[in-house]
Write an enzyme that holds these catalytic residues in place. Structure first.
Site, short mmCIF file in Angstrom:
data_model
loop_
_atom_site.label_atom_id
_atom_site.label_comp_id
_atom_site.label_asym_id
_atom_site.label_seq_id
_atom_site.Cartn_x
_atom_site.Cartn_y
_atom_site.Cartn_z
N TYR A 1 0.72 -1.46 -0.15
CA TYR A 1 -0.01 -0.21 -0.16
C TYR A 1 0.84 1.33 0.04
O TYR A 1 1.57 1.52 0.76
CB TYR A 1 -0.95 0.00 1.11
CG TYR A 1 -1.63 1.14 1.27
CD1 TYR A 1 -3.00 1.21 0.70
CD2 TYR A 1 -1.19 2.39 2.10
CE1 TYR A 1 -3.75 2.69 0.64
CE2 TYR A 1 -2.32 3.54 2.17
CZ TYR A 1 -3.29 3.46 1.37
OH TYR A 1 -4.23 4.60 1.33
N ASP B 1 9.16 3.20 0.75
CA ASP B 1 7.98 3.74 1.10
C ASP B 1 8.28 3.67 2.62
O ASP B 1 8.03 2.67 3.25
CB ASP B 1 6.78 3.02 0.85
CG ASP B 1 5.64 3.96 1.21
OD1 ASP B 1 5.86 4.50 2.23
OD2 ASP B 1 4.35 3.77 0.66
N LYS C 1 3.22 11.52 6.99
CA LYS C 1 2.64 11.46 8.45
C LYS C 1 3.08 12.10 9.02
O LYS C 1 2.98 13.49 9.19
CB LYS C 1 2.84 9.83 8.62
CG LYS C 1 2.30 8.78 7.71
CD LYS C 1 0.54 8.50 7.93
CE LYS C 1 0.17 7.39 6.92
NZ LYS C 1 -1.38 7.20 7.30
#
Length: 453
Positions: A173, A254, A281
């Protein structure tokens, strides 16, 4: 708003159900009865939003809780119930909901104007802090989300290598338009993706051999977060570094989620240097943020002083609130020492929770690293998403509703995240709530068939 976790007037789910389906139905009914204001808020939302939702991961049946307030590591919903927040905005909220230094940094930035229509005094300061923290980032650019950072990173790799194909992993993801679960996702951007198996180096080797001189990059999470905190094995990740170099492809990590797990991200802990890295984030101080960076010669493609430089737009790439909050958070609060301490706390919590399962011979385990973990309904190792039986998700749902009833908020998929305000008392509350879940549903929970091996 009440500060009581379980008022006497609350409705509790039955624990004498004959099947997990019956227990789950009872738990959902009790949840609905306790939360009429959230139900009404959801019904109003459905009139103007498809399914009452604008962020898919937040929806669950019979309706999602509507949160009204957050402070520290606590949340209050529309019905006045208080919860310990063990999801922390799916890892973005590492500072909690009201850190005074973050608030002060935002206030100070706002005092000098919201949008300045040009370069400002804060962006290079944050960029310097990010590059100093993550050694593989020689230079960096900012975006507004991790999804956007990954999209830009893919475009950069294709432009640099002049190749088109990208190897990704089943269960990976990388954002809403870069989702690689067990099936096709029609929302994904139309890059020519090649699907490899996570923690299976041979599957990557085959794809590279079959697509010689066509693969621009390998895009991987050092730990697959959204699929359930599936940890990348060090030999597998190191093998990706070697294979990508041998085939002239870029290795892209990632670390939008995993960068919190060590002072320099998981890559530093593993001793692996990717060519490009995406971040997001918490690094924006809990504000909308993403970043991508890496080798200077690759990132130089965006240098506007060069003829034919790649374009990268974004009105809020350098917005003053994120620049101020991000720098304060990364340099004043979430220091390398704080990162190590948070990871140690998470490891200790995961071990304590798993000890509860093991002592009761229950085939459930929290997997992950440090402050990121996810419950899985198995006693066996989980090396890829194919080791997870989706047919067992009812047990995750049952745990979710039990913890909600106990005043503890996690993701329904069993995802648990620690934020900095979470301390020993809060972790003890979670452990006690898990123990009561095991006791309450002992007759329904799956047994660990590996316990005597």
């Amino acid at each position: 708003m009440t500060t009581s976790i379980l008022p006497e007037t609350q409705v509790h789910a039955r624990s004498d159900a004959a099947t997990v389906g019956e227990a789950l139905a009872a738990a959902a009914a009790a949840f609905a009865a306790r939360n009429p204001q959230s139900a009404q808020h959801y019904e109003r939302a459905t009139e103007v939003m498809p399914g009452g939702n604008t962020r898919s991961v937040l929806f669950y049946e019979p309706f999602p809780l509507a949160m009204a307030k957050g402070e520290g590591c606590r949340l209050w919903d529309a019905d006045g119930h208080e919860y310990l927040d063990f999801i922390a905005e799916f890892s973005a909220g590492i500072y909690g909901h009201s850190h005074p230094q973050i608030r002060a940094a935002i206030d100070a930035a706002l005092d000098d104007g919201l949008n300045l229509s040009g370069h400002n005094l804060l962006e290079s300061r944050l960029a310097k802090a990010v590059c100093e923290r993550f050694a593989s980032l020689e230079t960096v650019r900012f975006t507004n989300s991790g999804t956007e950072a990954n999209l830009m990173m893919l475009a950069t790799a294709k432009a640099f290598t002049r190749r088109s194909k990208v190897i990704v992993f089943v269960g990976g993801y990388h954002g809403g338009v870069l989702t690689f679960g067990r099936g096709a996702n029609v929302v994904n951007v139309p890059h020519p993706f090649l699907y490899a198996e996570y923690n299976d180096l041979d599957s990557v080797r085959r794809l590279l051999d079959e697509n010689a001189n066509e693969v621009a990059a390998i895009l991987v999470e050092p730990m697959q977060g959204a699929s359930g905190c599936i940890v990348g094995e060090p030999a597998f990740l190191q093998g990706l570094r070697e294979l990508s170099s041998a085939h002239g492809a870029l290795l892209m990590f990632d670390e939008v989620m995993t960068s919190r797990l060590a002072p320099g991200g998981l890559q530093a802990e593993l001793g692996i240097t990717p060519d490009l890295t995406s971040l997001g984030k918490y690094i924006g101080g809990g504000m909308s943020f993403g970043a991508f960076g890496g080798r200077a010669e690759i990132m130089a493609l965006f240098d506007p002083r060069r003829s034919g430089a790649l374009q990268h737009a974004g009105t809020f790439n350098n917005n003053v609130m994120t620049m101020a909050a991000g720098w304060t958070g990364l340099t004043q609060i979430f220091t390398p020492e704080a990162a190590r301490a948070l990871t140690a706390r998470g490891d200790a919590l995961r071990e304590a929770l798993n000890s509860r399962f093991a002592a009761s011979n229950v085939a459930m385990r929290f997997i992950g690293i440090g402050s990121l973990m996810n419950v899985q309904i198995t006693g066996r190792p989980v090396r890829s998403v194919r080791d997870i039986d989706a047919g067992m998700n009812e047990f995750k749902d049952l745990l979710f509703f039990h913890l909600i009833e106990q005043g503890i908020y996690i993701a329904r998929r069993g995802y648990v995240v620690l934020s900095l305000p979470v301390g020993d008392a809060e972790m003890a509350r979670l452990e006690a709530a898990l123990a009561s879940f095991i006791e309450r549903y002992a007759h329904l929970l799956p047994r660990d068939d590996n316990s005597d091996r």
